[in-house]
Write a protein that holds these residues in place. Structure first.
Motif, PDB file in Angstrom:
ATOM      1  N   GLU A 172       0.825  -1.198   0.000  1.00  0.00           N
ATOM      2  CA  GLU A 172       0.000   0.000   0.000  1.00  0.00           C
ATOM      3  C   GLU A 172       0.862   1.251   0.000  1.00  0.00           C
ATOM      4  O   GLU A 172       1.947   1.272   0.551  1.00  0.00           O
ATOM      5  N   GLY A 173       0.328   2.317  -0.595  1.00  0.00           N
ATOM      6  CA  GLY A 173       0.998   3.613  -0.580  1.00  0.00           C
ATOM      7  C   GLY A 173       2.145   3.669  -1.559  1.00  0.00           C
ATOM      8  O   GLY A 173       2.502   2.700  -2.202  1.00  0.00           O
ATOM      9  N   GLY A 174       2.712   4.840  -1.667  1.00  0.00           N
ATOM     10  CA  GLY A 174       3.842   5.055  -2.549  1.00  0.00           C
ATOM     11  C   GLY A 174       3.411   5.230  -3.992  1.00  0.00           C
ATOM     12  O   GLY A 174       2.253   5.118  -4.356  1.00  0.00           O
ATOM     13  N   VAL A 175       4.368   5.518  -4.830  1.00  0.00           N
ATOM     14  CA  VAL A 175       4.119   5.697  -6.251  1.00  0.00           C
ATOM     15  C   VAL A 175       4.324   4.363  -6.928  1.00  0.00           C
ATOM     16  O   VAL A 175       5.286   3.666  -6.664  1.00  0.00           O
ATOM     17  N   SER A 176       3.421   3.981  -7.796  1.00  0.00           N
ATOM     18  CA  SER A 176       3.595   2.743  -8.544  1.00  0.00           C
ATOM     19  C   SER A 176       3.272   2.993 -10.004  1.00  0.00           C
ATOM     20  O   SER A 176       2.610   3.952 -10.350  1.00  0.00           O
ATOM     21  N   ARG A 177       3.764   2.121 -10.839  1.00  0.00           N
ATOM     22  CA  ARG A 177       3.532   2.243 -12.273  1.00  0.00           C
ATOM     23  C   ARG A 177       2.531   1.170 -12.691  1.00  0.00           C
ATOM     24  O   ARG A 177       2.900   0.172 -13.272  1.00  0.00           O
ATOM     25  N   GLY A 178       1.280   1.368 -12.370  1.00  0.00           N
ATOM     26  CA  GLY A 178       0.242   0.395 -12.689  1.00  0.00           C
ATOM     27  C   GLY A 178      -0.070   0.351 -14.167  1.00  0.00           C
ATOM     28  O   GLY A 178       0.495   1.049 -14.979  1.00  0.00           O
ATOM     29  N   GLY A 179      -1.000  -0.439 -14.521  1.00  0.00           N
ATOM     30  CA  GLY A 179      -1.427  -0.541 -15.897  1.00  0.00           C
ATOM     31  C   GLY A 179      -2.617  -1.463 -15.938  1.00  0.00           C
ATOM     32  O   GLY A 179      -2.979  -2.035 -14.913  1.00  0.00           O
ATOM     33  N   PRO A 180      -3.283  -1.687 -16.989  1.00  0.00           N
ATOM     34  CA  PRO A 180      -3.086  -1.006 -18.266  1.00  0.00           C
ATOM     35  C   PRO A 180      -3.577   0.436 -18.214  1.00  0.00           C
ATOM     36  O   PRO A 180      -4.329   0.805 -17.336  1.00  0.00           O
ATOM     37  N   PHE A 181      -3.145   1.211 -19.179  1.00  0.00           N
ATOM     38  CA  PHE A 181      -3.490   2.622 -19.173  1.00  0.00           C
ATOM     39  C   PHE A 181      -4.712   2.933 -20.037  1.00  0.00           C
ATOM     40  O   PHE A 181      -5.063   4.068 -20.215  1.00  0.00           O
ATOM     41  N   GLY A 182      -5.367   1.917 -20.585  1.00  0.00           N
ATOM     42  CA  GLY A 182      -6.607   2.128 -21.332  1.00  0.00           C
ATOM     43  C   GLY A 182      -7.784   2.267 -20.381  1.00  0.00           C
ATOM     44  O   GLY A 182      -7.749   1.801 -19.253  1.00  0.00           O
ATOM     45  N   TYR A 183      -8.850   2.903 -20.846  1.00  0.00           N
ATOM     46  CA  TYR A 183     -10.027   3.089 -20.007  1.00  0.00           C
ATOM     47  C   TYR A 183     -11.270   2.995 -20.872  1.00  0.00           C
ATOM     48  O   TYR A 183     -11.304   3.577 -21.955  1.00  0.00           O
ATOM     49  N   SER A 184     -12.247   2.286 -20.418  1.00  0.00           N
ATOM     50  CA  SER A 184     -13.491   2.191 -21.156  1.00  0.00           C
ATOM     51  C   SER A 184     -14.609   1.835 -20.202  1.00  0.00           C
ATOM     52  O   SER A 184     -14.429   1.024 -19.302  1.00  0.00           O
ATOM     53  N   GLU A 185     -15.750   2.463 -20.399  1.00  0.00           N
ATOM     54  CA  GLU A 185     -16.920   2.136 -19.591  1.00  0.00           C
ATOM     55  C   GLU A 185     -17.826   1.152 -20.316  1.00  0.00           C
ATOM     56  O   GLU A 185     -18.912   0.860 -19.862  1.00  0.00           O
ATOM     57  N   GLN A 186     -17.409   0.700 -21.472  1.00  0.00           N
ATOM     58  CA  GLN A 186     -18.271  -0.149 -22.281  1.00  0.00           C
ATOM     59  C   GLN A 186     -17.477  -1.313 -22.849  1.00  0.00           C
ATOM     60  O   GLN A 186     -16.269  -1.288 -22.893  1.00  0.00           O
ATOM     61  N   SER A 187     -18.206  -2.294 -23.336  1.00  0.00           N
ATOM     62  CA  SER A 187     -17.538  -3.424 -23.972  1.00  0.00           C
ATOM     63  C   SER A 187     -17.044  -2.976 -25.341  1.00  0.00           C
ATOM     64  O   SER A 187     -17.492  -1.969 -25.881  1.00  0.00           O
ATOM     65  N   PRO A 188     -16.142  -3.716 -25.953  1.00  0.00           N
ATOM     66  CA  PRO A 188     -15.638  -3.328 -27.271  1.00  0.00           C
ATOM     67  C   PRO A 188     -16.736  -3.316 -28.342  1.00  0.00           C
ATOM     68  O   PRO A 188     -16.648  -2.597 -29.317  1.00  0.00           O
ATOM     69  N   TYR A 189     -17.804  -4.081 -28.140  1.00  0.00           N
ATOM     70  CA  TYR A 189     -18.858  -4.162 -29.146  1.00  0.00           C
ATOM     71  C   TYR A 189     -19.760  -2.937 -29.118  1.00  0.00           C
ATOM     72  O   TYR A 189     -20.316  -2.541 -30.134  1.00  0.00           O
TER      73      TYR A 189
END
Length: 162
Positions: free
Chosen positions: A123-140
């Motif tokens: 917990e805490g600190g800086v991390s390099r998470g991922g993935p960096f994509g974002y979507s509220e919907q399915s690809p379809y």
């Protein structure tokens, strides 16, 4: 012995103030420099311990630089200086900048310094998470949205920018 990011010898190598100032402080009060290094390290650790640490060698280079700036100002104050002295003003600015950077490193929201994360927790600190994509919907659903935009453009008689 308490935790210190630097030994007195390492501090002497890093400090930009004349070596005679450091030696004079040590001659007047042996052990004073070591105590200053320990006290200022404790202050830095107190500000950063929630996000970083536990502290063990090798210590982060940036933390050693902050400690050098803070203790340099302590040496100048101990020795005494002319307030009009340009070099003393530079040391004062460096110490203020170090305090500001430490506060920034401790800030989880906007801090821009990346020190090693705590080893005993995730917990805490800086991390390099991922993935960096974002979507509220399915690809379809994206294709349905694209079709709706196209039908709206046809109905209006122009393109998206027309």
């Amino acid at each position: 012995m308490a935790l210190s990011f630097l030994t007195p010898a390492e501090f002497k190598l890093r400090a930009t103030l004349p070596r005679e100032f450091i030696v004079a402080c040590e001659q007047v009060e042996p052990g004073w420099l070591q105590k200053q290094l320990e006290m200022k390290t404790a202050w830095i650790v107190a500000r950063l311990e929630k996000r970083y640490g536990p502290w063990s060698p090798p210590y982060p280079e940036i933390a050693q630089g902050w400690l050098t700036s803070l203790v340099t100002m302590s040496v100048m104050l101990r020795r005494g200086f002319d307030p009009e002295d340009k070099q003393a003003a530079d040391f004062k600015e460096e110490a203020a900048a170090a305090k500001s950077e430490i506060a920034e490193a401790a800030n989880a929201e906007t801090g821009l310094f990346e020190l090693p994360l705590r080893a005993d927790t995730t917990e805490g600190g800086v991390s390099r998470g991922g993935p960096f994509g974002y979507s509220e919907q399915s690809p379809y659903v994206a294709f349905d949205q694209q079709a709706a935009v196209g039908r709206n453009e046809d109905f209006n008689g122009g393109g998206t920018y027309g």
